[in-house]
Scaffold this active site. Sequence first.
Site, PDB file in Angstrom:
ATOM      1  N   TYR A 106      14.531  27.188  14.495  1.00  0.00           N
ATOM      2  CA  TYR A 106      15.310  28.527  15.508  1.00  0.00           C
ATOM      3  C   TYR A 106      14.473  30.053  15.301  1.00  0.00           C
ATOM      4  O   TYR A 106      14.428  30.618  15.856  1.00  0.00           O
ATOM      5  CB  TYR A 106      16.238  28.143  15.654  1.00  0.00           C
ATOM      6  CG  TYR A 106      16.445  26.784  16.249  1.00  0.00           C
ATOM      7  CD1 TYR A 106      16.022  26.347  17.723  1.00  0.00           C
ATOM      8  CD2 TYR A 106      17.090  25.866  16.162  1.00  0.00           C
ATOM      9  CE1 TYR A 106      16.456  25.327  19.112  1.00  0.00           C
ATOM     10  CE2 TYR A 106      18.312  24.816  16.791  1.00  0.00           C
ATOM     11  CZ  TYR A 106      17.505  24.959  18.488  1.00  0.00           C
ATOM     12  OH  TYR A 106      17.471  23.609  18.818  1.00  0.00           O
ATOM     13  N   ASP A 133      26.964  -2.233   0.107  1.00  0.00           N
ATOM     14  CA  ASP A 133      27.123  -3.109   1.337  1.00  0.00           C
ATOM     15  C   ASP A 133      26.298  -4.304  -0.082  1.00  0.00           C
ATOM     16  O   ASP A 133      25.118  -4.385  -0.611  1.00  0.00           O
ATOM     17  CB  ASP A 133      26.524  -3.342   2.427  1.00  0.00           C
ATOM     18  CG  ASP A 133      28.083  -2.371   2.731  1.00  0.00           C
ATOM     19  OD1 ASP A 133      29.417  -2.814   2.190  1.00  0.00           O
ATOM     20  OD2 ASP A 133      27.964  -1.768   3.962  1.00  0.00           O
TER      21      ASP A 133
END
Length: 351
Positions: free
Chosen positions: A96, A238
């Site tokens: 920005y 996992d």
Amino acid sequence: MNKKDITVNKLKSLGEIILEDVEKNSVPAIKVPSRGTSNIVYDEDKRYYVLGDRYGRRSLGNVKQISKIAQMVYVANFCKDLVRRGKTATLREMYYVSEGWDVEFGDQQESNIVGEDLEVTLGMTREDLGLMPEEDGASVYGNITIQDDDVEINALKAGKSGYTISPTIDEVQFVDHDVKRVIAVETMGMFHRMVQEDAYNKFDTLIVGLKGQAARATRRFLKRVNEELKLPVYIMNDGDPWGFHIAMVIISGSAKLAHVNHQLATPDAKFIGVTASDIINYDLPTDPLKDIDVLRLKELSKDPRYRDEAWQMEIKKMLKIGKKAEQQSFSKYGLEYVVDTYLPEKLEQME
């Protein structure tokens, strides 16, 4: 010369290279190490990806490259100002801020890439240059005391969510610790389970909640505690190809960040699980592998980071059983099972 002065001088050198070419009546050009796939090499000795020796040359004599050089100079000047003032900015903020510059970026991804070009050209990390990501670092719980600026924080006394790793982790000092190892877990659900079940005491460990793919600051923290404090690092994710990948990025780095893997990879870190063998041995609740899981497992089997026999065996076994499991699946046997049974058994095997 301190790190701040070194960084400012390296940033200034970019402009000096251009000025020297102008004074010599030469067309200004900047050498940028290539980050193309053909220049990314897996170093068997170091056990992580590194950049090769190929360079690209960006020249103001090439109309297509003028904007690229201008973008790099503007970003370098912005970073120089940040470092001099002791400030930082997120990558989003820089994008920005660039709206007020005389050069344009099509989107934030383009400005991010220029930031990466700058760090690889100067041989410094973007954090050294004052540029920070949006995401937080991991949560750390356990008996370690760190000093961040003039504040001392003990991660055992920072609340149940622990200490959040700072993006400027290299500026943090390790004051003291009373732990023997580090266990990093993929999900915050498992992090909180381990805190509740007193795992930090039972295993004399730091518990690190990765929050999925580990942020750069998290990987740097794990490398520092491993090398500076000599603490072994274990990873529990996992039991699927994505969990495997999260672990391997911590262990051997990523191809995308080959230029900074020497500061981020922890080659001696070990993957506890969840493995395909765990799914079978502990009779865990599972989900069937999706097509994308199968494709990803086959990709991993060809990745040089997974050449180790144990990794190859687990990948083949997961493909054979066609199943995957989450780390919370041990709750089938009770909430305490993962800390009371699984982790003690796995640590005994690995140590």
